[in-house]
Enzyme design. Structure first.
Site, PDB file in Angstrom:
ATOM      1  N   HIS A 226       0.815  -1.211   0.000  1.00  0.00           N
ATOM      2  CA  HIS A 226       0.000   0.000   0.000  1.00  0.00           C
ATOM      3  C   HIS A 226       0.854   1.268   0.000  1.00  0.00           C
ATOM      4  O   HIS A 226       0.567   2.225  -0.724  1.00  0.00           O
ATOM      5  CB  HIS A 226      -0.922   0.004   1.214  1.00  0.00           C
ATOM      6  CG  HIS A 226      -1.776   1.223   1.313  1.00  0.00           C
ATOM      7  ND1 HIS A 226      -2.802   1.500   0.437  1.00  0.00           N
ATOM      8  CD2 HIS A 226      -1.740   2.281   2.170  1.00  0.00           C
ATOM      9  CE1 HIS A 226      -3.369   2.644   0.751  1.00  0.00           C
ATOM     10  NE2 HIS A 226      -2.745   3.142   1.799  1.00  0.00           N
ATOM     11  N   HIS A 235       3.097  11.948   0.284  1.00  0.00           N
ATOM     12  CA  HIS A 235       3.690  11.192   1.381  1.00  0.00           C
ATOM     13  C   HIS A 235       5.186  10.950   1.196  1.00  0.00           C
ATOM     14  O   HIS A 235       5.893  10.657   2.164  1.00  0.00           O
ATOM     15  CB  HIS A 235       2.982   9.841   1.540  1.00  0.00           C
ATOM     16  CG  HIS A 235       1.565   9.968   2.009  1.00  0.00           C
ATOM     17  ND1 HIS A 235       0.486   9.799   1.165  1.00  0.00           N
ATOM     18  CD2 HIS A 235       1.051  10.266   3.224  1.00  0.00           C
ATOM     19  CE1 HIS A 235      -0.635   9.964   1.850  1.00  0.00           C
ATOM     20  NE2 HIS A 235      -0.321  10.256   3.094  1.00  0.00           N
ATOM     21  N   ASP A 262      -0.147   7.559  -2.259  1.00  0.00           N
ATOM     22  CA  ASP A 262      -0.200   8.884  -2.885  1.00  0.00           C
ATOM     23  C   ASP A 262      -1.229   8.819  -4.007  1.00  0.00           C
ATOM     24  O   ASP A 262      -1.174   7.928  -4.860  1.00  0.00           O
ATOM     25  CB  ASP A 262       1.176   9.286  -3.438  1.00  0.00           C
ATOM     26  CG  ASP A 262       2.059   9.898  -2.369  1.00  0.00           C
ATOM     27  OD1 ASP A 262       1.510  10.382  -1.359  1.00  0.00           O
ATOM     28  OD2 ASP A 262       3.290   9.893  -2.523  1.00  0.00           O
ATOM     29  N   HIS A 263      -2.159   9.798  -4.011  1.00  0.00           N
ATOM     30  CA  HIS A 263      -3.294   9.752  -4.940  1.00  0.00           C
ATOM     31  C   HIS A 263      -2.895  10.323  -6.300  1.00  0.00           C
ATOM     32  O   HIS A 263      -3.310  11.412  -6.697  1.00  0.00           O
ATOM     33  CB  HIS A 263      -4.485  10.532  -4.358  1.00  0.00           C
ATOM     34  CG  HIS A 263      -5.062   9.892  -3.135  1.00  0.00           C
ATOM     35  ND1 HIS A 263      -6.358  10.097  -2.735  1.00  0.00           N
ATOM     36  CD2 HIS A 263      -4.523   9.020  -2.233  1.00  0.00           C
ATOM     37  CE1 HIS A 263      -6.599   9.391  -1.631  1.00  0.00           C
ATOM     38  NE2 HIS A 263      -5.482   8.742  -1.306  1.00  0.00           N
TER      39      HIS A 263
END
Length: 356
Positions: A226, A235, A262-263
């Site tokens: 993840h 992040h 991280d999106h």
């Protein structure tokens, strides 16, 4: 019909044979509850093309909001064209705080009802947990009861999948590595059942991963987790993974590490480790404009202009990676080749024969 079996049980599990799946999953559910659980291994049977085709998508579970439904629609279109075998969900499967239980309507509202294209009904859906998942009833996502609701669903803390003799994919539970979730949880409450005592759990995860990687003779080795190890996103590089997990990956010469957290969609080629780092965190809500400075020679892709997902096709000699955006446009194409030793030996013998 594609099939899957556990190398420990030696029992073949047909995709649509729920009873046999349920029995095996129930047997191994207990492994998720103890720190000493070893990596459960599954073996996929080969298809006619002798290649594995899969998606990786993360940060998605928002009941279709933030373009989650649009990403799912594009995944359905690409899956129909490419005949995808597996979808890997790399965590934060249900926002904001995981599932409340096995009967939480969020499971259908964020998963079954969203990824409803016919082409997405065949692939196994293998999931790992993210930090948001640990804020709910973590055992609910791991519970085989969910397969009775949607037969595609497989969720384990850590596991690995083999395909033919040339590919193994290892999924690792990275959330318990992050100190902040334990020392500075703020208003959040994390469900650490099955993880405590933490040091024992982390030690076993690293030992089991190291053993599984060392025992693998696969040409391609991929690890999915993840959290980020190399990232120019919000992040950045998660220190605990850099110091504890990365040395294991480097020592075992893995090819790719794929994450979310991280999106964004991202590809970094790391000259030190020789590992390719891919972030596929565009399943729903994206973070625009949150990027750290990074050497452009290493940062092959950074996309935060919206949502998307990663698609991969791997055979004996080639790995092809593509990133798609929410509209179905290809943002990034990347390939890596490895010589087939059998073909290489035949080529050498042929050249030697020509000399005489």
């Amino acid at each position: 019909m594609a099939s899957l079996y556990s190398s420990d049980s030696k029992k073949t599990v047909q995709v649509f044979s729920f009873q046999r799946q349920f029995m095996i999953l129930t047997a191994y559910f207990s492994l998720c509850l103890v720190a000493k659980a070893e990596f459960q291994r599954f073996q996929l049977q080969t298809n006619v093309e002798d290649s594995l085709k899969f998606f990786v998508v993360g940060d998605w579970g928002r009941r279709g909001l933030y373009n989650q439904s649009q990403v799912a629609a594009q995944m359905g279109l690409v899956a129909n064209k490419e005949n995808i075998d597996i979808v890997f969900s790399s965590g934060d499967n249900f926002y904001d705080d995981g599932l409340k239980g096995v009967d939480d309507p969020a499971f259908k509202e964020s998963f079954s009802n969203i990824y409803n294209a016919q082409s997405l009904q065949k692939p196994y859906w293998f999931s790992v947990l993210g930090n948001h998942d640990y804020r709910g009833d973590v055992l609910a996502q791991l519970n085989p009861v969910l397969k009775g609701i949607d037969s595609r669903w497989f969720c384990y803390r850590s596991f690995h999948i083999g395909y033919a003799d040339f590919l193994e994919i290892f999924s690792v539970d990275t959330t318990p590595f992050v100190d902040d979730y334990f020392t500075n949880p703020k208003e959040h409450v994390y469900d650490w059942r099955g993880v405590l005592p933490r040091e024992d759990y982390l030690s076993n995860v690293l030992k089991d991963l190291d053993n599984a990687l060392k025992n693998s003779s696969a040409k391609w080795k991929i690890v999915i987790g993840h959290h980020t190890i190399r990232s120019a996103g919000h992040h950045g590089n998660i220190v605990e993974l850099v110091t504890k997990l990365l040395p294991v990956l480097k020592a075992n010469n893995i090819d790719f590490y794929i994450n979310r957290h991280d999106h964004c969609l991202q590809h970094i080629s790391d000259p030190d480790s020789k590992i390719e780092f891919f972030t596929s965190g565009g399943g729903s809500k994206a973070w625009r404009g949150d990027i750290k400075p990074w050497d452009p020679k290493e940062l092959k892709l950074y996309y935060d202009g919206g949502q998307g997902f990663l698609s991969a096709k791997i055979n004996k000699t080639t790995a092809d990676i593509q990133f798609y955006d929410v509209s179905g446009n290809v943002l990034h194409n990347w390939s890596k080749s490895k010589e087939d030793p059998v073909m290489h030996r035949k080529s050498i013998l042929s050249r030697k024969a020509l000399m005489y």
